[in-house]
Motif scaffolding. Structure first.
Motif, PDB file in Angstrom:
ATOM      1  N   ASN A 158      -0.514   4.183 -23.712  1.00  0.00           N
ATOM      2  CA  ASN A 158      -0.845   5.483 -23.845  1.00  0.00           C
ATOM      3  C   ASN A 158      -2.143   5.487 -24.074  1.00  0.00           C
ATOM      4  N   PRO A 159      -2.954   6.637 -23.632  1.00  0.00           N
ATOM      5  CA  PRO A 159      -4.593   6.681 -23.887  1.00  0.00           C
ATOM      6  C   PRO A 159      -4.370   7.463 -25.410  1.00  0.00           C
ATOM      7  N   LYS A 160      -5.595   7.209 -26.091  1.00  0.00           N
ATOM      8  CA  LYS A 160      -5.721   7.904 -27.517  1.00  0.00           C
ATOM      9  C   LYS A 160      -6.031   9.292 -27.162  1.00  0.00           C
ATOM     10  N   LEU A 161      -5.396  10.293 -27.754  1.00  0.00           N
ATOM     11  CA  LEU A 161      -5.736  11.514 -27.574  1.00  0.00           C
ATOM     12  C   LEU A 161      -6.046  12.538 -28.816  1.00  0.00           C
ATOM     13  N   ALA A 162      -6.573  13.497 -28.659  1.00  0.00           N
ATOM     14  CA  ALA A 162      -6.789  14.422 -29.790  1.00  0.00           C
ATOM     15  C   ALA A 162      -7.033  15.800 -29.137  1.00  0.00           C
ATOM     16  N   THR A 163      -7.401  16.891 -29.902  1.00  0.00           N
ATOM     17  CA  THR A 163      -7.222  18.220 -29.431  1.00  0.00           C
ATOM     18  C   THR A 163      -8.526  18.859 -30.200  1.00  0.00           C
ATOM     19  N   CYS A 164      -8.943  19.902 -29.681  1.00  0.00           N
ATOM     20  CA  CYS A 164     -10.078  20.704 -30.206  1.00  0.00           C
ATOM     21  C   CYS A 164     -10.353  21.928 -29.158  1.00  0.00           C
ATOM     22  N   SER A 165     -11.065  22.803 -29.568  1.00  0.00           N
ATOM     23  CA  SER A 165     -11.623  24.030 -28.893  1.00  0.00           C
ATOM     24  C   SER A 165     -12.998  23.499 -28.175  1.00  0.00           C
ATOM     25  N   TYR A 166     -13.388  24.365 -26.970  1.00  0.00           N
ATOM     26  CA  TYR A 166     -14.651  23.941 -26.336  1.00  0.00           C
ATOM     27  C   TYR A 166     -15.843  23.916 -27.409  1.00  0.00           C
ATOM     28  N   VAL A 167     -15.807  25.170 -28.169  1.00  0.00           N
ATOM     29  CA  VAL A 167     -17.039  25.449 -29.002  1.00  0.00           C
ATOM     30  C   VAL A 167     -17.117  24.526 -30.197  1.00  0.00           C
ATOM     31  N   GLU A 168     -16.013  23.776 -30.730  1.00  0.00           N
ATOM     32  CA  GLU A 168     -15.929  23.122 -31.986  1.00  0.00           C
ATOM     33  C   GLU A 168     -16.460  21.553 -31.476  1.00  0.00           C
ATOM     34  N   PHE A 169     -16.051  21.348 -30.305  1.00  0.00           N
ATOM     35  CA  PHE A 169     -16.025  19.803 -29.715  1.00  0.00           C
ATOM     36  C   PHE A 169     -17.541  19.536 -29.934  1.00  0.00           C
TER      37      PHE A 169
ATOM     38  N   LEU B  46      -8.491  16.915 -25.622  1.00  0.00           N
ATOM     39  CA  LEU B  46      -8.020  18.000 -25.147  1.00  0.00           C
ATOM     40  C   LEU B  46      -8.389  19.259 -25.450  1.00  0.00           C
ATOM     41  N   LEU B  47      -9.231  20.077 -24.563  1.00  0.00           N
ATOM     42  CA  LEU B  47      -9.794  21.013 -25.067  1.00  0.00           C
ATOM     43  C   LEU B  47      -9.214  22.524 -24.365  1.00  0.00           C
ATOM     44  N   CYS B  48      -9.390  23.691 -25.324  1.00  0.00           N
ATOM     45  CA  CYS B  48      -9.080  24.872 -24.953  1.00  0.00           C
ATOM     46  C   CYS B  48     -10.030  25.829 -25.356  1.00  0.00           C
ATOM     47  N   PHE B  49      -9.794  27.135 -25.400  1.00  0.00           N
ATOM     48  CA  PHE B  49     -10.723  28.201 -25.676  1.00  0.00           C
ATOM     49  C   PHE B  49     -10.468  28.512 -27.266  1.00  0.00           C
ATOM     50  N   ASP B  50      -9.272  28.451 -27.579  1.00  0.00           N
ATOM     51  CA  ASP B  50      -8.900  28.867 -28.922  1.00  0.00           C
ATOM     52  C   ASP B  50      -9.428  28.198 -29.996  1.00  0.00           C
ATOM     53  N   ARG B  51     -10.039  28.711 -31.080  1.00  0.00           N
ATOM     54  CA  ARG B  51     -10.309  28.357 -32.332  1.00  0.00           C
ATOM     55  C   ARG B  51      -9.374  28.426 -33.351  1.00  0.00           C
ATOM     56  N   LEU B  52      -8.612  27.564 -33.700  1.00  0.00           N
ATOM     57  CA  LEU B  52      -7.355  27.864 -34.565  1.00  0.00           C
ATOM     58  C   LEU B  52      -7.762  28.368 -35.955  1.00  0.00           C
ATOM     59  N   ASP B  53      -9.080  28.194 -36.549  1.00  0.00           N
ATOM     60  CA  ASP B  53      -9.293  28.934 -37.771  1.00  0.00           C
ATOM     61  C   ASP B  53      -9.269  30.588 -37.580  1.00  0.00           C
ATOM     62  N   ARG B  54      -9.380  30.879 -36.143  1.00  0.00           N
ATOM     63  CA  ARG B  54      -9.699  32.417 -36.164  1.00  0.00           C
ATOM     64  C   ARG B  54      -8.354  32.913 -35.587  1.00  0.00           C
ATOM     65  N   LEU B  55      -7.428  32.303 -35.667  1.00  0.00           N
ATOM     66  CA  LEU B  55      -6.165  32.866 -34.923  1.00  0.00           C
ATOM     67  C   LEU B  55      -5.444  33.360 -36.289  1.00  0.00           C
ATOM     68  N   THR B  56      -4.546  34.294 -36.386  1.00  0.00           N
ATOM     69  CA  THR B  56      -3.766  34.876 -37.245  1.00  0.00           C
ATOM     70  C   THR B  56      -2.473  35.017 -36.883  1.00  0.00           C
ATOM     71  N   PRO B  57      -1.550  34.876 -37.886  1.00  0.00           N
ATOM     72  CA  PRO B  57      -0.046  34.935 -37.555  1.00  0.00           C
ATOM     73  C   PRO B  57       0.167  36.232 -36.964  1.00  0.00           C
ATOM     74  N   PRO B  58       1.189  36.378 -36.174  1.00  0.00           N
ATOM     75  CA  PRO B  58       1.941  35.294 -35.421  1.00  0.00           C
ATOM     76  C   PRO B  58       1.361  34.539 -34.345  1.00  0.00           C
TER      77      PRO B  58
ATOM     78  N   PRO C 224      -4.252  14.241 -33.156  1.00  0.00           N
ATOM     79  CA  PRO C 224      -4.928  14.784 -34.255  1.00  0.00           C
ATOM     80  C   PRO C 224      -5.605  16.024 -33.650  1.00  0.00           C
ATOM     81  N   GLU C 225      -5.756  17.192 -34.577  1.00  0.00           N
ATOM     82  CA  GLU C 225      -6.509  18.224 -34.074  1.00  0.00           C
ATOM     83  C   GLU C 225      -7.652  18.179 -34.731  1.00  0.00           C
ATOM     84  N   LEU C 226      -8.919  17.991 -34.057  1.00  0.00           N
ATOM     85  CA  LEU C 226     -10.300  17.832 -34.546  1.00  0.00           C
ATOM     86  C   LEU C 226     -11.097  19.300 -35.014  1.00  0.00           C
TER      87      LEU C 226
END
Length: 143
Positions: free
Chosen positions: A2-13, A93-105, A127-129
């Protein structure tokens, strides 16, 4: 393997994190200060999935997509992206969402669902970066 994987947002990468890989339906609408190492199409959600707002329904549909594409096909695609870049560097693996700006739910995105699915399938942690939303401090009623 398996390749080594991590996740992050585009702007935080940041380039030192690994090889940036697109996992979004649309490309970024702004110029990136780094070059993408590829597009992981088999883990990119469909436009129909993006219309789903309920996390459980979204996760069910997204897992259906991942299972339909198959672990081995997804692994092959990710290994090919890693092989075209730096094999020792994790694929981020990148996406648009910054997790620290999301609110429940709505404090979730497809990259978190993918990381959970991948870990369940392979045993490898993803891991989430990016910054994570901090839990609220306990209140008097929580004690």
């Amino acid at each position: 393997m398996n390749p080594k994987l991590a996740t992050c947002s585009y702007v935080e990468f940041r380039p030192g994190m690994g090889t940036p890989v697109r996992t979004t339906v649309g490309a970024t609408r702004w110029p990136l200060p780094y070059q993408l190492g590829g597009h992981a199409r088999l883990i990119t959600p469909t436009r129909d999935l993006l219309k789903i707002n309920a996390q459980d329904a979204y996760e069910w549909g997204y897992r259906r997509l991942l299972n339909g594409n198959g672990l081995e096909n997804i692994r092959r695609e990710l290994v090919a992206i890693a092989g075209a870049n730096d094999l020792d560097s994790p694929l981020v693996l990148l996406c648009f969402d910054r997790l620290d700006r999301l609110t429940p739910p709505d404090d979730w995105c497809h990259r978190l669902h993918f990381a959970k699915w991948w870990s369940e399938q392979t045993g490898d942690e993803v891991p989430e970066l990016g910054a994570r939303r901090q839990p609220a401090p306990p209140t008097l009623f929580d004690v």
